[in-house]
Scaffold this motif. Structure first.
Motif, short mmCIF file in Angstrom:
data_model
loop_
_atom_site.label_atom_id
_atom_site.label_comp_id
_atom_site.label_asym_id
_atom_site.label_seq_id
_atom_site.Cartn_x
_atom_site.Cartn_y
_atom_site.Cartn_z
N ARG A 42 0.83 -1.21 0.00
CA ARG A 42 0.00 0.00 0.00
C ARG A 42 0.86 1.25 0.00
O ARG A 42 1.86 1.32 0.70
N TYR A 43 0.42 2.23 -0.78
CA TYR A 43 1.04 3.55 -0.71
C TYR A 43 0.13 4.42 0.15
O TYR A 43 -1.07 4.53 -0.11
N VAL A 44 0.71 5.00 1.19
CA VAL A 44 -0.03 5.83 2.15
C VAL A 44 0.50 7.25 2.01
O VAL A 44 1.53 7.59 2.59
N PRO A 45 -0.20 8.11 1.25
CA PRO A 45 0.34 9.45 0.97
C PRO A 45 0.44 10.33 2.21
O PRO A 45 1.33 11.16 2.32
N ASP A 46 -0.48 10.17 3.15
CA ASP A 46 -0.48 10.96 4.38
C ASP A 46 -0.73 9.99 5.53
O ASP A 46 -1.87 9.59 5.79
N VAL A 47 0.34 9.61 6.21
CA VAL A 47 0.26 8.56 7.23
C VAL A 47 -0.76 8.90 8.31
O VAL A 47 -1.47 8.02 8.80
N GLU A 48 -0.89 10.15 8.67
CA GLU A 48 -1.82 10.54 9.72
C GLU A 48 -3.28 10.33 9.33
O GLU A 48 -4.13 10.10 10.18
N ARG A 49 -3.60 10.42 8.05
CA ARG A 49 -4.99 10.20 7.59
C ARG A 49 -5.32 8.72 7.45
O ARG A 49 -6.48 8.35 7.36
N GLU A 50 -4.30 7.89 7.36
CA GLU A 50 -4.45 6.43 7.25
C GLU A 50 -5.23 5.99 6.01
O GLU A 50 -5.84 4.93 6.00
N GLU A 51 -5.20 6.79 4.96
CA GLU A 51 -5.80 6.40 3.68
C GLU A 51 -4.70 5.81 2.82
O GLU A 51 -3.53 6.18 2.94
N PHE A 52 -5.08 4.87 1.95
CA PHE A 52 -4.05 4.22 1.15
C PHE A 52 -4.61 3.79 -0.19
O PHE A 52 -5.81 3.71 -0.39
N VAL A 53 -3.68 3.49 -1.10
CA VAL A 53 -3.99 2.93 -2.41
C VAL A 53 -3.18 1.64 -2.53
O VAL A 53 -1.97 1.64 -2.27
N ASN A 54 -3.83 0.56 -2.91
CA ASN A 54 -3.11 -0.70 -3.15
C ASN A 54 -2.26 -0.54 -4.40
O ASN A 54 -2.78 -0.20 -5.46
N VAL A 55 -0.95 -0.80 -4.26
CA VAL A 55 -0.03 -0.59 -5.38
C VAL A 55 0.76 -1.84 -5.75
O VAL A 55 1.55 -1.82 -6.69
N GLY A 56 0.57 -2.94 -5.03
CA GLY A 56 1.33 -4.13 -5.36
C GLY A 56 0.97 -5.31 -4.48
O GLY A 56 0.11 -5.22 -3.60
N LEU A 57 1.64 -6.41 -4.75
CA LEU A 57 1.41 -7.64 -4.02
C LEU A 57 2.75 -8.32 -3.76
O LEU A 57 3.63 -8.35 -4.63
N LEU A 58 2.89 -8.86 -2.56
CA LEU A 58 4.06 -9.63 -2.15
C LEU A 58 3.55 -10.99 -1.69
O LEU A 58 2.62 -11.07 -0.90
N SER A 91 5.40 2.83 10.15
CA SER A 91 4.71 4.11 10.04
C SER A 91 5.43 4.90 8.94
O SER A 91 6.18 5.82 9.20
N ALA A 92 5.20 4.47 7.70
CA ALA A 92 5.87 5.07 6.55
C ALA A 92 4.88 5.16 5.40
O ALA A 92 3.77 4.64 5.49
N SER A 93 5.28 5.79 4.33
CA SER A 93 4.35 5.95 3.20
C SER A 93 4.19 4.66 2.40
O SER A 93 3.25 4.52 1.64
N LEU A 94 5.08 3.71 2.58
CA LEU A 94 4.96 2.40 1.94
C LEU A 94 4.74 1.36 3.04
O LEU A 94 5.59 1.17 3.90
N GLN A 95 3.58 0.73 3.02
CA GLN A 95 3.20 -0.24 4.05
C GLN A 95 2.63 -1.47 3.37
O GLN A 95 2.41 -1.49 2.17
N THR A 96 2.36 -2.50 4.18
CA THR A 96 1.68 -3.69 3.66
C THR A 96 0.50 -4.01 4.56
O THR A 96 0.43 -3.58 5.71
N SER A 97 -0.42 -4.78 4.01
CA SER A 97 -1.51 -5.32 4.82
C SER A 97 -0.92 -6.36 5.76
O SER A 97 0.25 -6.74 5.62
N ARG A 98 -1.71 -6.83 6.68
CA ARG A 98 -1.29 -7.99 7.47
C ARG A 98 -1.12 -9.16 6.51
O ARG A 98 -1.87 -9.28 5.55
N PRO A 99 -0.19 -10.05 6.76
CA PRO A 99 -0.05 -11.22 5.91
C PRO A 99 -1.27 -12.14 6.02
O PRO A 99 -1.86 -12.27 7.09
N HIS A 100 -1.64 -12.74 4.90
CA HIS A 100 -2.76 -13.68 4.84
C HIS A 100 -2.25 -15.00 4.28
O HIS A 100 -1.50 -15.01 3.31
#
Length: 127
Positions: A13-29, A98-107
């Motif tokens: 996920r790309y999180v443009p503003d960490v404090e707002r906690e909004e994100f866009v899915n940008v990839g998969l690992l 707590s960065a602009s590039l994050q991941t979901s919890r692993p599934h």
């Protein structure tokens, strides 16, 4: 009959503003420890990112994703983290940050064909 492999995946996920906690899915690992297999793919929809936040530096986003991908792939330029076994790289990349590039919890899941499962998940969760 082929054994099913246990795998784990996380959405990048790309999180443009960490404090707002909004994100866009940008990839998969995705990783399979048993097969020593790891795969990453990114595809940034900058239109979606721009709807959340003004995009000023696409090159910075691409650089961050490039480093993330290099670490996952274990390339030499990734430094010491890239030398770790696939499961340790996966754990390091999916650790809470707590960065602009994050991941979901692993599934977890089971698959007879890891590449097909990866492609299906990517199409469903990122595109």
């Amino acid at each position: 009959m082929h054994d099913k492999d246990l795998y784990e995946y996380a959405v990048i996920r790309y999180v443009p503003d960490v404090e707002r906690e909004e994100f866009v899915n940008v990839g998969l690992l995705m990783m399979c420890k048993r097969r020593r297999w790891i795969r990453v793919r990114v595809d940034v929809d900058y239109g979606r990112v721009a709807r959340l936040h003004d995009v000023h530096d696409c090159e910075e986003i691409e650089a961050q994703l490039g480093t993330f991908s290099a670490t996952a792939a274990g390339v030499t330029s990734a430094g010491p983290m890239g030398e770790l076994p696939v499961e340790e790289r996966f754990r390091w990349l999916t650790a809470v940050k707590s960065a602009s590039l994050q991941t979901s919890r692993p599934h977890p899941g089971f698959s007879e064909n890891l590449d097909e499962t990866f492609d299906r998940l990517f199409d469903r969760l990122v595109r």
